[in-house]
Design a protein around this motif. Structure first.
Motif, PDB file in Angstrom:
ATOM      1  N   ARG A  59       1.106  -7.225 -13.469  1.00 49.14           N
ATOM      2  CA  ARG A  59       1.034  -5.882 -14.020  1.00 49.14           C
ATOM      3  C   ARG A  59       1.447  -5.843 -15.485  1.00 49.14           C
ATOM      4  O   ARG A  59       1.129  -4.879 -16.182  1.00 49.14           O
ATOM      5  CB  ARG A  59       1.889  -4.920 -13.195  1.00 49.14           C
ATOM      6  N   ARG A  78      -5.770   6.579  -5.279  1.00 53.14           N
ATOM      7  CA  ARG A  78      -4.454   5.960  -5.452  1.00 53.14           C
ATOM      8  C   ARG A  78      -4.507   4.456  -5.212  1.00 53.14           C
ATOM      9  O   ARG A  78      -3.780   3.684  -5.838  1.00 53.14           O
ATOM     10  CB  ARG A  78      -3.420   6.623  -4.539  1.00 53.14           C
ATOM     11  N   TYR A  79      -5.377   4.020  -4.304  1.00 52.78           N
ATOM     12  CA  TYR A  79      -5.485   2.585  -4.021  1.00 52.78           C
ATOM     13  C   TYR A  79      -6.260   1.865  -5.115  1.00 52.78           C
ATOM     14  O   TYR A  79      -5.952   0.708  -5.440  1.00 52.78           O
ATOM     15  CB  TYR A  79      -6.161   2.380  -2.660  1.00 52.78           C
ATOM     16  N   GLN A  82      -3.860   1.544  -8.039  1.00 55.05           N
ATOM     17  CA  GLN A  82      -2.859   0.514  -7.764  1.00 55.05           C
ATOM     18  C   GLN A  82      -3.418  -0.885  -7.998  1.00 55.05           C
ATOM     19  O   GLN A  82      -2.771  -1.740  -8.608  1.00 55.05           O
ATOM     20  CB  GLN A  82      -2.357   0.651  -6.322  1.00 55.05           C
ATOM     21  N   GLN A  83      -4.649  -1.132  -7.550  1.00 54.57           N
ATOM     22  CA  GLN A  83      -5.219  -2.469  -7.713  1.00 54.57           C
ATOM     23  C   GLN A  83      -5.598  -2.749  -9.161  1.00 54.57           C
ATOM     24  O   GLN A  83      -5.528  -3.893  -9.615  1.00 54.57           O
ATOM     25  CB  GLN A  83      -6.432  -2.624  -6.790  1.00 54.57           C
ATOM     26  N   LYS A  86      -2.071  -3.306 -11.074  1.00 54.54           N
ATOM     27  CA  LYS A  86      -1.278  -4.502 -10.756  1.00 54.54           C
ATOM     28  C   LYS A  86      -1.826  -5.756 -11.423  1.00 54.54           C
ATOM     29  O   LYS A  86      -1.162  -6.786 -11.428  1.00 54.54           O
ATOM     30  CB  LYS A  86      -1.191  -4.701  -9.240  1.00 54.54           C
ATOM     31  N   HIS A 104       2.962  10.144  -8.427  1.00 50.29           N
ATOM     32  CA  HIS A 104       3.085   8.940  -7.597  1.00 50.29           C
ATOM     33  C   HIS A 104       2.306   7.767  -8.180  1.00 50.29           C
ATOM     34  O   HIS A 104       2.568   6.611  -7.836  1.00 50.29           O
ATOM     35  CB  HIS A 104       2.584   9.238  -6.181  1.00 50.29           C
ATOM     36  N   LEU A 105       1.358   8.037  -9.076  1.00 52.23           N
ATOM     37  CA  LEU A 105       0.551   6.964  -9.649  1.00 52.23           C
ATOM     38  C   LEU A 105       1.269   6.232 -10.777  1.00 52.23           C
ATOM     39  O   LEU A 105       0.995   5.058 -11.033  1.00 52.23           O
ATOM     40  CB  LEU A 105      -0.767   7.528 -10.184  1.00 52.23           C
ATOM     41  N   MET A 108       2.795   2.770 -10.313  1.00 53.08           N
ATOM     42  CA  MET A 108       1.938   1.661  -9.913  1.00 53.08           C
ATOM     43  C   MET A 108       1.654   0.678 -11.036  1.00 53.08           C
ATOM     44  O   MET A 108       1.174  -0.430 -10.785  1.00 53.08           O
ATOM     45  CB  MET A 108       0.617   2.204  -9.359  1.00 53.08           C
TER      46      MET A 108
END
Length: 397
Positions: A59, A78-79, A82-83, A86, A104-105, A108
């Motif tokens: 990340r 959100r997924y 995240q990918q 990272k 919440h993002l 990440m």
């Protein structure tokens, strides 16, 4: 004396003070300058070739991707964020809701890598502003029901076409990913699926290099299928099976869908202009998927079969009153007219379609970890019901 030490220290720290022989002794491949060069963005401004070429992979590295993700605050979004984050990508998150919708993002990615930006999907200037620094655009915007403010036609078709037009005019957008839906067809009985098919056609016409992803029924912790079923069962003690639950579907784990989207960005451009159908490794009927849900929440299956005509009659009043009353109507849960129409046809991957395999991804089977989130609905806590006797009433033992 101290001043002399400081001056000598600066000379030692200054790379230009090293002789050419010293640099040959310590080649760039294993030193400080190697890290600097290795983490430099190598993104091609014309969009050809491999986008993610360099970087440490974590990340805190620099992948060279600056992605604007429309729909990032949603379930799949959100997924995907995240990918992307990272592996060291910068993610621009357009949002139109409250300031809490994206918080919440931010966790990440590394500091400053997740950038929330307020926008209005009907305002061209705000859309251009959130795309200005991007080299990749992902459109995950979608809705399974209509509201007084947004119709299927506007959300799925008009917005997607508008984003593609702006991305094409931008000049620096290398990749455009449009997320559609498995079963999208101009002849579908579902208006949502018809508008999804129209959006695919419009996007490919405007941006021929775009990649279309058609995921099946997406399953995961925040999904709107198994969660709604479990909530209905906990409240009413039974689950309505529309059309006796014989419709075939190919549910897919949300992490696999996000992985497929990111994998298409890592390739050499071979996925550009193509359509991928993303279905899980197993085909379920709606009844079989409901059985899996009941097994995870440790409840005896109780169903009420609802024929299609009756289900449509139950769901029709909301659609009839949607634009005729001066106030918002409740969100449909089980009895959503458009979803009922979609269930009249099977939604499985076509025989010759491009799939996860073409992206180098092996999708997860649903039974197991992907549906473990349903344990929160067990009446005795997450550990309740490990044996058959614990699922039975004391009077039945």
């Amino acid at each position: 004396m101290e001043a002399c030490l400081r001056r000598s220290g600066k000379r030692l720290l200054n790379p230009s003070s090293l002789s050419s022989s010293s640099r040959s002794t310590y080649p760039l491949s294993s030193g400080y300058w190697a890290d600097s060069i290795r983490n430099v963005s190598t993104v091609s401004i014309k969009g050809a070739g491999n986008i993610v070429r360099k970087g440490t992979g974590g990340r805190s590295s620099v992948s060279g991707i600056v992605a604007t993700v429309f729909g990032a605050t949603g379930f799949l979004g959100r997924y995907v964020v995240q990918q992307l984050a990272k592996m060291g990508s910068q993610v621009l998150v357009p949002f139109r809701g409250s300031e809490d919708s994206h918080r919440h993002l931010k966790l990440m990615g590394d500091l400053g890598q997740i950038v929330p930006m307020k926008y209005n999907p009907r305002d061209e200037k705000s859309i251009k502003a959130v795309m200005a620094k991007a080299n990749i655009v992902l459109n995950l915007i979608g809705r399974e029901y209509e509201t007084r403010n947004y119709s299927f036609e506007e959300v799925h078709h008009s917005m997607a076409e508008h984003l593609a037009v702006i991305a094409k005019e931008h000049g620096g957008i290398m990749r455009f990913i449009q997320v559609s839906c498995l079963g999208a067809s101009a002849s579908s009985p579902s208006r949502m699926l018809r508008t999804k098919a129209a959006s695919e056609e419009s996007v490919l016409r405007v941006f021929p290099e775009a990649t279309i992803m058609r995921p099946g029924t997406v399953i995961g912790t925040e999904d709107r299928v198994l969660n709604r079923w479990a909530q209905f069962v906990k409240k009413w003690g039974f689950l309505p099976l529309i059309g006796d639950g014989s419709t075939k579907i190919q549910p897919v784990y949300v992490v696999d869908v996000a992985g497929a989207i990111v994998a298409s960005l890592k390739d050499d451009g071979s996925s550009m202009g193509k359509v991928y159908e993303l279905g899980g490794p197993e085909i379920f009927t709606v009844h079989e998927l409901a059985e899996l849900m009941f097994d995870m929440i440790r409840e005896w299956p109780r169903y009420v079969n609802v024929p299609f005509p009756i289900a449509k009659a139950i769901a029709s009043p909301r659609e009839f009153l949607l634009n005729k009353v001066p106030f918002p109507l409740p969100t449909p849960a089980i009895f959503n007219l458009d979803h009922i129409n979609a269930l009249t046809m099977d939604a499985v991957v076509s025989e010759n379609a491009l799939t996860f395999n073409n992206l180098g991804i092996v999708p997860h089977k649903l039974k197991g970890y992907p549906v473990e989130f349903l344990s929160c609905y067990r009446k005795g806590g997450p550990s309740f019901g490990a044996t058959v006797s614990e699922k039975m009433n004391s009077s039945d033992i």
